[in-house]
Design a protein around this motif. Sequence first.
Motif, PDB file in Angstrom:
ATOM      1  N   GLN A  13       0.833  -1.203   0.000  1.00  0.00           N
ATOM      2  CA  GLN A  13       0.000   0.000   0.000  1.00  0.00           C
ATOM      3  C   GLN A  13       0.864   1.248   0.000  1.00  0.00           C
ATOM      4  OE1 GLN A  13      -2.028   0.801   3.721  1.00  0.00           O
ATOM      5  NE2 GLN A  13      -0.363  -0.034   4.957  1.00  0.00           N
ATOM      6  N   CYS A  14       0.216   2.394  -0.198  1.00  0.00           N
ATOM      7  CA  CYS A  14       0.860   3.689   0.031  1.00  0.00           C
ATOM      8  C   CYS A  14       0.529   4.129   1.459  1.00  0.00           C
ATOM      9  CB  CYS A  14       0.340   4.732  -0.947  1.00  0.00           C
ATOM     10  SG  CYS A  14       0.762   4.385  -2.652  1.00  0.00           S
ATOM     11  N   ALA A  15       1.513   4.721   2.121  1.00  0.00           N
ATOM     12  CA  ALA A  15       1.305   5.199   3.494  1.00  0.00           C
ATOM     13  C   ALA A  15       2.303   6.312   3.780  1.00  0.00           C
ATOM     14  CB  ALA A  15       1.500   4.053   4.492  1.00  0.00           C
ATOM     15  N   VAL A  16       2.010   7.059   4.851  1.00  0.00           N
ATOM     16  CA  VAL A  16       2.915   8.126   5.277  1.00  0.00           C
ATOM     17  C   VAL A  16       3.710   7.620   6.476  1.00  0.00           C
ATOM     18  CG1 VAL A  16       3.048  10.450   6.241  1.00  0.00           C
ATOM     19  CG2 VAL A  16       1.403   9.945   4.418  1.00  0.00           C
ATOM     20  N   LEU A  17       5.037   7.557   6.318  1.00  0.00           N
ATOM     21  CA  LEU A  17       5.900   7.008   7.369  1.00  0.00           C
ATOM     22  C   LEU A  17       6.708   8.097   8.056  1.00  0.00           C
ATOM     23  CD1 LEU A  17       7.401   3.869   5.529  1.00  0.00           C
ATOM     24  CD2 LEU A  17       5.282   4.047   6.810  1.00  0.00           C
ATOM     25  N   ILE A  18       6.981   7.891   9.354  1.00  0.00           N
ATOM     26  CA  ILE A  18       8.001   8.709  10.028  1.00  0.00           C
ATOM     27  C   ILE A  18       9.062   7.773  10.596  1.00  0.00           C
ATOM     28  CG2 ILE A  18       6.443  10.639  10.593  1.00  0.00           C
ATOM     29  CD1 ILE A  18       6.484   9.663  13.524  1.00  0.00           C
ATOM     30  N   ARG A  19      10.314   8.210  10.492  1.00  0.00           N
ATOM     31  CA  ARG A  19      11.437   7.437  11.037  1.00  0.00           C
ATOM     32  C   ARG A  19      12.127   8.181  12.178  1.00  0.00           C
ATOM     33  NH1 ARG A  19      11.038   5.618   5.788  1.00  0.00           N
ATOM     34  NH2 ARG A  19      11.188   3.337   5.655  1.00  0.00           N
ATOM     35  N   GLU A  20      11.675   9.398  12.407  1.00  0.00           N
ATOM     36  CA  GLU A  20      12.205  10.220  13.511  1.00  0.00           C
ATOM     37  C   GLU A  20      11.139  11.243  13.873  1.00  0.00           C
ATOM     38  OE1 GLU A  20      15.387  12.831  12.218  1.00  0.00           O
ATOM     39  OE2 GLU A  20      14.574  12.903  10.191  1.00  0.00           O
ATOM     40  N   PHE A  21      11.277  11.845  15.054  1.00  0.00           N
ATOM     41  CA  PHE A  21      10.372  12.908  15.467  1.00  0.00           C
ATOM     42  C   PHE A  21      10.896  14.241  14.938  1.00  0.00           C
ATOM     43  CE2 PHE A  21       9.819   9.776  19.058  1.00  0.00           C
ATOM     44  CZ  PHE A  21       8.554   9.375  18.671  1.00  0.00           C
ATOM     45  N   VAL A  26       9.252  15.476   8.445  1.00  0.00           N
ATOM     46  CA  VAL A  26       9.717  14.103   8.735  1.00  0.00           C
ATOM     47  C   VAL A  26       8.732  13.063   8.190  1.00  0.00           C
ATOM     48  CG1 VAL A  26      11.029  14.783  10.803  1.00  0.00           C
ATOM     49  CG2 VAL A  26       8.670  13.929  11.069  1.00  0.00           C
ATOM     50  N   MET A  27       7.516  13.497   7.820  1.00  0.00           N
ATOM     51  CA  MET A  27       6.520  12.561   7.281  1.00  0.00           C
ATOM     52  C   MET A  27       6.778  12.349   5.790  1.00  0.00           C
ATOM     53  SD  MET A  27       3.012  13.874   9.173  1.00  0.00           S
ATOM     54  CE  MET A  27       3.129  15.541   8.520  1.00  0.00           C
ATOM     55  N   LYS A  28       6.946  11.095   5.399  1.00  0.00           N
ATOM     56  CA  LYS A  28       7.257  10.769   3.995  1.00  0.00           C
ATOM     57  C   LYS A  28       6.173   9.854   3.418  1.00  0.00           C
ATOM     58  CE  LYS A  28      11.441  12.674   4.360  1.00  0.00           C
ATOM     59  NZ  LYS A  28      11.519  14.107   4.087  1.00  0.00           N
ATOM     60  N   TYR A  29       5.615  10.269   2.274  1.00  0.00           N
ATOM     61  CA  TYR A  29       4.616   9.462   1.561  1.00  0.00           C
ATOM     62  C   TYR A  29       5.360   8.402   0.756  1.00  0.00           C
ATOM     63  CZ  TYR A  29       0.630   8.423  -1.522  1.00  0.00           C
ATOM     64  OH  TYR A  29      -0.385   7.806  -2.204  1.00  0.00           O
ATOM     65  N   GLN A  30       5.032   7.135   0.977  1.00  0.00           N
ATOM     66  CA  GLN A  30       5.772   6.061   0.324  1.00  0.00           C
ATOM     67  C   GLN A  30       4.861   4.996  -0.263  1.00  0.00           C
ATOM     68  OE1 GLN A  30       9.376   5.960   3.393  1.00  0.00           O
ATOM     69  NE2 GLN A  30       9.306   4.136   2.102  1.00  0.00           N
ATOM     70  N   GLU A  31       5.321   4.389  -1.349  1.00  0.00           N
ATOM     71  CA  GLU A  31       4.643   3.225  -1.916  1.00  0.00           C
ATOM     72  C   GLU A  31       5.334   1.966  -1.398  1.00  0.00           C
ATOM     73  OE1 GLU A  31       4.819   3.658  -6.139  1.00  0.00           O
ATOM     74  OE2 GLU A  31       3.767   5.598  -6.126  1.00  0.00           O
ATOM     75  N   GLN A  71       8.175   5.300  20.087  1.00  0.00           N
ATOM     76  CA  GLN A  71       9.598   5.084  20.411  1.00  0.00           C
ATOM     77  C   GLN A  71       9.830   3.628  20.827  1.00  0.00           C
ATOM     78  OE1 GLN A  71      12.122   7.595  20.169  1.00  0.00           O
ATOM     79  NE2 GLN A  71      13.387   5.753  20.285  1.00  0.00           N
ATOM     80  N   LYS A  72       8.941   3.147  21.706  1.00  0.00           N
ATOM     81  CA  LYS A  72       9.085   1.802  22.271  1.00  0.00           C
ATOM     82  C   LYS A  72       8.780   0.707  21.245  1.00  0.00           C
ATOM     83  CE  LYS A  72       6.374   0.980  25.720  1.00  0.00           C
ATOM     84  NZ  LYS A  72       5.712   1.878  26.683  1.00  0.00           N
ATOM     85  N   GLY A  78      13.967  -0.266  15.262  1.00  0.00           N
ATOM     86  CA  GLY A  78      14.441   0.084  13.928  1.00  0.00           C
ATOM     87  C   GLY A  78      13.353   0.121  12.868  1.00  0.00           C
ATOM     88  N   GLN A  79      12.081   0.294  13.316  1.00  0.00           N
ATOM     89  CA  GLN A  79      10.966   0.313  12.355  1.00  0.00           C
ATOM     90  C   GLN A  79      10.368   1.718  12.256  1.00  0.00           C
ATOM     91  OE1 GLN A  79       8.262  -2.499  14.082  1.00  0.00           O
ATOM     92  NE2 GLN A  79       9.478  -4.285  13.503  1.00  0.00           N
ATOM     93  N   PRO A  80       9.825   2.064  11.058  1.00  0.00           N
ATOM     94  CA  PRO A  80       9.118   3.343  10.928  1.00  0.00           C
ATOM     95  C   PRO A  80       7.721   3.249  11.537  1.00  0.00           C
ATOM     96  CG  PRO A  80       8.991   2.152   8.862  1.00  0.00           C
ATOM     97  CD  PRO A  80       9.831   1.308   9.786  1.00  0.00           C
ATOM     98  N   ALA A  81       7.092   4.392  11.752  1.00  0.00           N
ATOM     99  CA  ALA A  81       5.735   4.429  12.308  1.00  0.00           C
ATOM    100  C   ALA A  81       4.808   5.162  11.355  1.00  0.00           C
ATOM    101  CB  ALA A  81       5.746   5.122  13.663  1.00  0.00           C
ATOM    102  N   ILE A  82       3.510   4.871  11.478  1.00  0.00           N
ATOM    103  CA  ILE A  82       2.471   5.574  10.716  1.00  0.00           C
ATOM    104  C   ILE A  82       1.569   6.282  11.719  1.00  0.00           C
ATOM    105  CG2 ILE A  82       0.546   5.326   9.110  1.00  0.00           C
ATOM    106  CD1 ILE A  82       1.868   2.718   8.108  1.00  0.00           C
ATOM    107  N   LEU A  83       1.410   7.590  11.563  1.00  0.00           N
ATOM    108  CA  LEU A  83       0.559   8.369  12.456  1.00  0.00           C
ATOM    109  C   LEU A  83      -0.916   8.181  12.098  1.00  0.00           C
ATOM    110  CD1 LEU A  83       2.580  11.727  12.378  1.00  0.00           C
ATOM    111  CD2 LEU A  83       2.534  10.082  14.262  1.00  0.00           C
ATOM    112  N   GLY A  84      -1.783   8.805  12.910  1.00  0.00           N
ATOM    113  CA  GLY A  84      -3.209   8.860  12.584  1.00  0.00           C
ATOM    114  C   GLY A  84      -4.065   7.994  13.482  1.00  0.00           C
ATOM    115  N   PHE A  85      -5.003   8.635  14.205  1.00  0.00           N
ATOM    116  CA  PHE A  85      -5.879   7.929  15.141  1.00  0.00           C
ATOM    117  C   PHE A  85      -7.341   7.878  14.667  1.00  0.00           C
ATOM    118  CE2 PHE A  85      -2.631   9.864  18.107  1.00  0.00           C
ATOM    119  CZ  PHE A  85      -1.962   8.689  18.372  1.00  0.00           C
TER     120      PHE A  85
END
Length: 334
Positions: A13-21, A26-31, A71-72, A78-85
């Motif tokens: 899928q496409c998603a917006v990832l962050i690898r740092e705060f 810092v938000m990157k749209y990726q396929e 963070q935890k 070593g994994q990226p995160a996806i925001l959004g609640f």
Amino acid sequence: MSTLSNKPLPTSQCAVLIREFGEPEVMKYQEGVDIPELQDDQVLIKVAYAGINPVDYKTRQGKGWGADNIQKEKFDKGQPAILGFDVAGEVVSSNSEQFAIGDSVAALTFNGGCYAEYVAVDAKLLAKVPATVSLEQAGALPCIGQTALQFVDFADIKDDEHVVINAPAGGVGHLLIQLLMDKVTKNNNKVTVICSPEKYAKLDELVDKSQLTGWIDYTKDGDFPELHADVLLDLVGGEAGVRALSVLKSGGRVNVLPTIWVDKLKEAGEQKSLDVAGYKAQRSGQDMARVLQLVADGTLTLKIQQTYPLLDVVAAHHELQKGDAFGKIVLKVS
């Protein structure tokens, strides 16, 4: 019980990832991002809309419980995160007997993951979207709707009490003010708002302003009036929250979102023996259903200021951080 869809799901899928705060950039749209795997009692939602909230940008900046979780659970591994609640969309796979493929649903999830084409959500957090509510509206509602409903209950406002609210035109505020005006009619409460002239002008779209007890323009210098009010609903905190304490009577109550401001306000309100309590929304499929129904009935008017494509998430965060939205900012995903 697993209901499989007729159409095979894509593998990525496409998603917006962050690898740092940090800043919005810092938000990157990726396929090519993996689609989440379903656990027991979860459903996979094809995301139509994802609401954005102040908690999103605070999390992105590395502040609060959301950032601690990322963070935890992600960064330390070593994994990226996806925001959004906030999410609204269509069920495409289900491990729950309550929800079938094709159901339109909405939810507030504290696990993040909604800035994406697909998200897995616990069934107990979901509610079906009534036919008269659009998925765009449903995607804007989860966090602000559940927070507004629960915050009014939490404040435990008694009949005849005078309530002051600051930021009555933001995401949570523009729903909260409508719930309070209902109490003016039914329980003889008084309501005073603290906001700018621009926001005060826009309140006409939400409530009958002739029923307000008063308006305080915070853009003017000088102390706020001593209203001897019973309750302050503080949606801002910080120095603005401290400044607003002067409207309260001795022994008055302060209910603040977010909870990080409780200590500061307690200290500032000590001389008046103010009772200060913070509130953090609880996720609930039942409250999700309640607030969707209030919008469906026309009891609550939901304002969406702007909808951005997911690709423009950086611009959407910059806009939200200005802090002057009337209503809600939403991401359109598919």
